[in-house]
Design a protein around this motif. Structure first.
Motif, PDB file in Angstrom:
ATOM      1  N   TYR A  15      11.090  15.261  -6.299  1.00 20.21           N
ATOM      2  CA  TYR A  15      11.017  13.820  -6.531  1.00 20.21           C
ATOM      3  C   TYR A  15      12.325  13.233  -6.025  1.00 20.21           C
ATOM      4  O   TYR A  15      13.394  13.777  -6.308  1.00 20.21           O
ATOM      5  CB  TYR A  15      10.913  13.502  -8.025  1.00 20.21           C
ATOM      6  CG  TYR A  15       9.612  13.905  -8.668  1.00 20.21           C
ATOM      7  CD1 TYR A  15       8.434  13.222  -8.381  1.00 20.21           C
ATOM      8  CD2 TYR A  15       9.565  14.940  -9.592  1.00 20.21           C
ATOM      9  CE1 TYR A  15       7.238  13.579  -8.993  1.00 20.21           C
ATOM     10  CE2 TYR A  15       8.378  15.306 -10.212  1.00 20.21           C
ATOM     11  CZ  TYR A  15       7.218  14.614  -9.901  1.00 20.21           C
ATOM     12  OH  TYR A  15       6.045  14.965 -10.503  1.00 20.21           O
ATOM     13  N   PRO A  60       3.259  10.771  -7.182  1.00 20.85           N
ATOM     14  CA  PRO A  60       3.699   9.378  -7.075  1.00 20.85           C
ATOM     15  C   PRO A  60       4.462   9.168  -5.775  1.00 20.85           C
ATOM     16  O   PRO A  60       4.786  10.141  -5.075  1.00 20.85           O
ATOM     17  CB  PRO A  60       4.615   9.207  -8.289  1.00 20.85           C
ATOM     18  CG  PRO A  60       5.055  10.574  -8.651  1.00 20.85           C
ATOM     19  CD  PRO A  60       3.933  11.486  -8.269  1.00 20.85           C
ATOM     20  N   GLU A  61       4.755   7.910  -5.469  1.00 17.75           N
ATOM     21  CA  GLU A  61       5.400   7.579  -4.197  1.00 17.75           C
ATOM     22  C   GLU A  61       6.667   8.380  -3.940  1.00 17.75           C
ATOM     23  O   GLU A  61       6.965   8.717  -2.804  1.00 17.75           O
ATOM     24  CB  GLU A  61       5.767   6.096  -4.182  1.00 17.75           C
ATOM     25  CG  GLU A  61       4.699   5.240  -3.564  1.00 17.75           C
ATOM     26  CD  GLU A  61       4.981   3.766  -3.763  1.00 17.75           C
ATOM     27  OE1 GLU A  61       6.157   3.387  -3.889  1.00 17.75           O
ATOM     28  OE2 GLU A  61       4.007   3.002  -3.816  1.00 17.75           O
TER      29      GLU A  61
ATOM     30  N   ARG B 126       3.804  -2.187  -1.432  1.00 18.35           N
ATOM     31  CA  ARG B 126       5.137  -2.626  -1.840  1.00 18.35           C
ATOM     32  C   ARG B 126       6.104  -2.621  -0.663  1.00 18.35           C
ATOM     33  O   ARG B 126       5.954  -1.877   0.282  1.00 18.35           O
ATOM     34  CB  ARG B 126       5.701  -1.677  -2.905  1.00 18.35           C
ATOM     35  CG  ARG B 126       5.024  -1.737  -4.227  1.00 18.35           C
ATOM     36  CD  ARG B 126       5.406  -2.937  -5.056  1.00 18.35           C
ATOM     37  NE  ARG B 126       6.816  -3.289  -5.062  1.00 18.35           N
ATOM     38  CZ  ARG B 126       7.719  -2.770  -5.878  1.00 18.35           C
ATOM     39  NH1 ARG B 126       7.384  -1.842  -6.737  1.00 18.35           N
ATOM     40  NH2 ARG B 126       8.949  -3.189  -5.841  1.00 18.35           N
ATOM     41  N   LEU B 274       1.424  -4.389 -10.698  1.00 21.36           N
ATOM     42  CA  LEU B 274       2.401  -3.289 -10.642  1.00 21.36           C
ATOM     43  C   LEU B 274       2.336  -2.501 -11.944  1.00 21.36           C
ATOM     44  O   LEU B 274       2.549  -1.290 -11.966  1.00 21.36           O
ATOM     45  CB  LEU B 274       3.810  -3.835 -10.421  1.00 21.36           C
ATOM     46  CG  LEU B 274       4.100  -4.302  -9.001  1.00 21.36           C
ATOM     47  CD1 LEU B 274       5.506  -4.869  -8.894  1.00 21.36           C
ATOM     48  CD2 LEU B 274       3.923  -3.156  -8.014  1.00 21.36           C
ATOM     49  N   GLU B 275       2.046  -3.204 -13.009  1.00 22.42           N
ATOM     50  CA  GLU B 275       1.922  -2.514 -14.287  1.00 22.42           C
ATOM     51  C   GLU B 275       0.643  -1.678 -14.356  1.00 22.42           C
ATOM     52  O   GLU B 275       0.686  -0.512 -14.730  1.00 22.42           O
ATOM     53  CB  GLU B 275       1.904  -3.545 -15.407  1.00 22.42           C
ATOM     54  CG  GLU B 275       2.950  -3.298 -16.447  1.00 22.42           C
ATOM     55  CD  GLU B 275       3.281  -4.568 -17.167  1.00 22.42           C
ATOM     56  OE1 GLU B 275       2.449  -4.990 -17.995  1.00 22.42           O
ATOM     57  OE2 GLU B 275       4.345  -5.150 -16.897  1.00 22.42           O
ATOM     58  N   THR B 276      -0.490  -2.272 -13.985  1.00 19.37           N
ATOM     59  CA  THR B 276      -1.735  -1.499 -14.076  1.00 19.37           C
ATOM     60  C   THR B 276      -1.709  -0.313 -13.107  1.00 19.37           C
ATOM     61  O   THR B 276      -2.312   0.709 -13.389  1.00 19.37           O
ATOM     62  CB  THR B 276      -2.993  -2.346 -13.806  1.00 19.37           C
ATOM     63  OG1 THR B 276      -2.857  -3.000 -12.561  1.00 19.37           O
ATOM     64  CG2 THR B 276      -3.226  -3.360 -14.888  1.00 19.37           C
ATOM     65  N   LEU B 277      -0.989  -0.452 -11.998  1.00 18.61           N
ATOM     66  CA  LEU B 277      -0.946   0.660 -11.053  1.00 18.61           C
ATOM     67  C   LEU B 277      -0.292   1.900 -11.657  1.00 18.61           C
ATOM     68  O   LEU B 277      -0.519   3.006 -11.210  1.00 18.61           O
ATOM     69  CB  LEU B 277      -0.181   0.260  -9.787  1.00 18.61           C
ATOM     70  CG  LEU B 277      -0.977  -0.546  -8.772  1.00 18.61           C
ATOM     71  CD1 LEU B 277      -0.078  -1.027  -7.648  1.00 18.61           C
ATOM     72  CD2 LEU B 277      -2.121   0.276  -8.203  1.00 18.61           C
ATOM     73  N   ARG B 278       0.514   1.693 -12.660  1.00 22.94           N
ATOM     74  CA  ARG B 278       1.166   2.832 -13.307  1.00 22.94           C
ATOM     75  C   ARG B 278       0.289   3.450 -14.394  1.00 22.94           C
ATOM     76  O   ARG B 278       0.663   4.458 -14.977  1.00 22.94           O
ATOM     77  CB  ARG B 278       2.482   2.379 -13.939  1.00 22.94           C
ATOM     78  CG  ARG B 278       3.640   2.386 -12.964  1.00 22.94           C
ATOM     79  CD  ARG B 278       4.952   2.376 -13.719  1.00 22.94           C
ATOM     80  NE  ARG B 278       5.104   1.152 -14.483  1.00 22.94           N
ATOM     81  CZ  ARG B 278       5.669   0.043 -14.010  1.00 22.94           C
ATOM     82  NH1 ARG B 278       6.142   0.030 -12.800  1.00 22.94           N
ATOM     83  NH2 ARG B 278       5.765  -1.032 -14.752  1.00 22.94           N
ATOM     84  N   GLU B 279      -0.856   2.845 -14.659  1.00 26.65           N
ATOM     85  CA  GLU B 279      -1.700   3.340 -15.744  1.00 26.65           C
ATOM     86  C   GLU B 279      -2.360   4.662 -15.374  1.00 26.65           C
ATOM     87  O   GLU B 279      -2.660   4.917 -14.209  1.00 26.65           O
ATOM     88  CB  GLU B 279      -2.799   2.321 -16.065  1.00 26.65           C
ATOM     89  CG  GLU B 279      -2.285   1.016 -16.624  1.00 26.65           C
ATOM     90  CD  GLU B 279      -1.881   1.117 -18.083  1.00 26.65           C
ATOM     91  OE1 GLU B 279      -2.173   2.163 -18.701  1.00 26.65           O
ATOM     92  OE2 GLU B 279      -1.268   0.167 -18.585  1.00 26.65           O
ATOM     93  N   ASP B 280      -2.630   5.450 -16.393  1.00 24.91           N
ATOM     94  CA  ASP B 280      -3.253   6.743 -16.137  1.00 24.91           C
ATOM     95  C   ASP B 280      -4.652   6.614 -15.564  1.00 24.91           C
ATOM     96  O   ASP B 280      -5.090   7.460 -14.806  1.00 24.91           O
ATOM     97  CB  ASP B 280      -3.315   7.548 -17.436  1.00 24.91           C
ATOM     98  CG  ASP B 280      -1.941   8.036 -17.826  1.00 24.91           C
ATOM     99  OD1 ASP B 280      -1.234   8.540 -16.949  1.00 24.91           O
ATOM    100  OD2 ASP B 280      -1.571   7.893 -19.004  1.00 24.91           O
ATOM    101  N   LEU B 283      -4.502   6.665 -11.862  1.00 32.22           N
ATOM    102  CA  LEU B 283      -4.301   8.024 -11.360  1.00 32.22           C
ATOM    103  C   LEU B 283      -5.609   8.816 -11.469  1.00 32.22           C
ATOM    104  O   LEU B 283      -6.011   9.526 -10.547  1.00 32.22           O
ATOM    105  CB  LEU B 283      -3.203   8.708 -12.175  1.00 32.22           C
ATOM    106  CG  LEU B 283      -2.801  10.102 -11.709  1.00 32.22           C
ATOM    107  CD1 LEU B 283      -2.199  10.047 -10.311  1.00 32.22           C
ATOM    108  CD2 LEU B 283      -1.822  10.734 -12.681  1.00 32.22           C
TER     109      LEU B 283
END
Ligand SMILES: Nc1ncnc2c1ncn2[C@@H]1O[C@H](COP(=O)(O)OP(=O)(O)OP(=O)(O)O)[C@@H](O)[C@H]1O
Ligand SMILES: [Mg+2]
Lengths: 324, 383
Positions: A15, A60-61, B126, B274-280, B283
């Motif tokens: 990372y 992740p990125e 981004r 940006l927040e929802t993109l981090r949600e499980d 993924l």
């Protein structure tokens, strides 16, 4: 011998962080045969989830594969594009996420989220067949089929976990990676769910990678076990070998903290010190600062991950604590 | 769900009456009253002055006038407008409110649609020049002085380039000999848009039941049918040219208003996404092997929408506040200009009427927000 379903060779994953490169997976190799259950065990932060995400290339990125091969059904997927990965994901390898609670989208019905995967991988199925399939999957994991029209927030933790397992099974993958599938559940639910998972695994002839920090969970379901320490595999062998004849001092320590398999040979009860900082991992053997048997060679040179008896591998200069 | 809506409805009714009382007393507390026009005549005797006051009901104590106003309001009577004498206030509102609602609603919809799309893409891709440029551009427009920007837009696109008319609601010369009134055409336009949106919504909801490969063609066919229906209707009535004239006059104000406000929804969507993109679950969606576009739209953006919808509805309600200025700049004969003229003319019933309208709109927006939210978020719907 048949060719393995999954063969990971010298996998190294980093990372990129503000503080520098974090070596989360370092030179990890293992393989998985059809129908086999492999357990990956290690302390929190040792890189278990990172291994799982790397195998599906879901990093992740800031995460990237630095080196190594991931051979799935004979093909190395490391050079695959996102587009090519889409068939591997769920079709060949599916996953039960560590935070399975949050792996369901709150705004869609649970059944529809399974159908979404079916639509992608089995486009020839009609809507009716898909509903039928979801019904079967729900029954298999012990959920009432009427629940498929409910939303995730109407499910209890255990029910969500089952739904997520049903989702992982939906496209008939060759293998499932279950990352801490039961950690969030209470002990009783955890136990019965693990037994059931092992049952459908045998019933469907799938291979499984169970990931857990809990030796007890791993003991219950695995045929073979890999012990991870600080991004590396410390030891790998059959469950029998790992629990009753550990080679690596870290494994010995881990087993001694697990009540039902206390080995009298080890005098380690608790591991002193902290797991290492992966931004600046220790030189040589990453375990040396905490190892009671460490000598100069351990500080300087990385031990090879080599076979000690057929199928039983370990990376240690002083196997079983012997001073040569 | 029903209980939730019922509760909200009750709260809104109470709020509405509090609001009515508040505006009545506030306007009443202003210096001067609408009798001034009459009794400032120096030749009136004090007795005559008193008589006039009594005729207008202004000799009554405030609370008597308040109950009178309230009870007529409940009967749907807001009095007579002085500046539009002898038209009832309700009548003036009925004529002008749709113009204001259409202008601001379209502008807000356009602004949020593009803001949402832009914000979604910014969050998805981004970094880079595009993000930088659109953020700077959007924020500059967001903070610009509205009348100045509106005048620039009129000067460039209407005056210099001549693409759009310079303000106003219609081109009067084009309407000479028209078979019907402006408002008739306008109301028909509104209904066309309403029916089309309802049909479109029904269409989009019902295609979800089809198999994947049938969805896209079904959507296109459905949309074509709706468009064809609308077209046939307007060709049949022979009013198409007049409708186009109104639409043509609507375009520049909508573009201007949308440009000014889209940055707000863009940045809100971006942050929320940006927040929802981090949600499980995002993924997990990627792990399922579904397409990037489906992950972006169906999972990340769908959930990022929730706060944006709230903000959307509130801006609908408050867009009218800016109406006074915008409508004046674009010579748009809507409620904003009506409020301004009425206030200048001390036309108290009309001022009150215009404020009642604003309040009604704001509270309706609240209710719509609640319903939309419940529709979008099952956690509320089934609570
Ligand atoms: N996105 C990321 N960026 C930077 N570092 C990360 C990222 N994800 C994980 N790490 C770091 O990588 C290391 C391995 O993390 P990983 O999540 O794989 O561990 P784990 O064994 O699954 O732990 P746990 O039992 O807590 O789930 C940790 O030191 C963690 O801090
Ligand atoms: Mg983990």
């Amino acid at each position: 011998m048949t060719e393995p379903l999954l063969q990971v060779e010298n996998l190294t994953m980093h990372y990129t962080t503000r503080a520098g490169e974090l070596s989360a997976v370092d030179n990890v190799s293992f393989s998985l045969k059809k129908g086999e259950a492999l357990g990956l065990v290690g302390e929190s932060g040792c890189g278990k989830t990172s291994v799982a995400l790397t195998v599906l290339k879901l990093l992740p990125e800031n995460g990237y594969i630095k080196e190594g091969k991931i051979i799935v059904n004979g093909k190395d997927i490391v050079p695959y594009t996102e587009q090519e990965m889409r068939k591997v994901r769920w079709g060949e390898i599916s996953m039960v996420f560590q935070a399975a609670m949050n792996a369901l989208n709150p705004v869609y019905r649970v059944g529809d989220q399974i159908i979404e995967a079916l639509e992608e991988h089995q486009p020839q199925m009609t809507n009716k067949e898909m509903k039928q399939k979801v019904t079967e999957l729900f029954e298999l994991v012990g959920l009432e089929s009427a629940l498929m029209d409910r939303f995730p927030h109407e499910f209890s933790g255990g029910m969500r976990q089952r739904a997520v397992i049903a989702m992982a099974l939906s496209c008939g993958p060759d293998m499932i990676i279950a990352d801490e599938p039961t950690t969030a559940l209470d002990v009783i639910v955890q136990d019965s769910l693990l037994k059931e998972m092992r049952e459908f695994q045998d019933q469907l002839g799938m291979a499984m990678i169970y990931i857990s920090h809990d030796v007890g969970v791993i003991a219950e379901v695995s045929d073979r076990v890999g012990v991870m320490y600080a991004g590396r595999l410390a030891e790998m062998g059959t469950a029998e070998e790992i629990f009753h004849d550990p080679i690596h001092p870290y494994t010995m320590a881990l087993m001694s903290s697990f009540p039902s398999t206390v080995g009298e040979k080890t005098d380690l009860v608790l591991l002193p010190g902290e797991p290492p900082d992966l931004l600046n991992p220790p030189t040589g053997c990453r375990f040396h600062p905490r190892c009671p048997y460490a000598t100069d060679v351990c500080k300087e040179e990385q031990p090879e991950f080599k076979e000690h008896s057929p199928g039983h591998l370990a990376a240690c200069w002083h196997p079983r604590g012997e001073q040569s | 769900m029903r209980g939730y809506l019922f509760k909200r409805l009750a709260q809104i009714v109470i709020t509405f009456f509090l609001f009515l009382s508040a505006i009545f007393f506030l306007v009443d507390a202003q210096p001067g009253d609408y009798g001034n026009v009459f009794y400032s005549n120096p030749r009136l005797t004090p007795e005559q002055r008193q008589q006039l006051k009594a005729n207008l009901g202004l000799d009554q104590p405030t609370w008597v006038r308040y109950t009178k106003w309230m009870s007529s309001f409940l009967q749907g009577d807001l009095g007579i407008s002085f500046s539009n004498y002898p038209r009832p206030v309700i009548d003036v509102i009925a004529e002008r409110a749709p113009r204001t609602i259409v202008l601001f609603m379209s502008a807000t919809v356009v602004s949020f649609y593009f803001g949402f799309m832009a914000g979604k893409l910014l969050a998805w891709n981004r970094g880079g020049l595009v993000e930088y440029a659109s953020t700077i551009g959007g924020v500059s427009l967001y903070t610009v002085f509205t009348p100045w920007f509106a005048l620039i837009m009129i000067w460039v696109f209407a005056f210099r380039l001549g693409w759009f008319p310079i303000g106003k609601f219609i081109e009067p010369t084009a309407w000479i000999g028209a078979p019907t009134e402006v408002n008739d055409v306008f109301i028909r336009l509104i209904f066309t848009a309403l029916i089309a949106s309802v049909l479109l919504f029904t269409l989009l909801v019902s295609v979800g039941r089809l198999n994947t490969n049938q969805r896209r063609p079904a959507t296109w066919i459905g949309m074509a049918v709706i468009a064809a229906g609308a077209l046939i209707y307007w060709l049949n009535t022979g009013l198409g040219v007049y409708a186009l004239d109104i639409l043509w006059h609507l375009t520049l104000p909508i573009i201007t208003l949308a440009l000014i406000s889209f940055a707000g929804s863009m940045l809100l969507t971006r942050n929320s996404m940006l927040e929802t993109l981090r949600e499980d679950y995002v993924l997990a969606a990627r792990a399922k092997g579904i397409s990037e576009k489906a992950i972006r739209d169906r999972h990340a953006a769908r959930n990022a929408m929730l706060p944006v919808v709230t903000s959307f509805v509130f801006s609908l309600a408050f867009a009218i506040d800016g109406g006074v200025i915008t409508e004046t700049v674009f010579s748009w004969p809507g409620m904003g200009r009506t409020l301004l003229t009425a206030a200048n003319a001390e036309d108290i019933p009309m001022v009150l009427g215009a404020l009642v309208f604003t309040g009604t709109l704001a509270l309706t927006a609240h209710l719509v927000a609640d319903i939309l939210y419940a529709y979008l978020d099952p956690r509320i719907r089934y609570a």
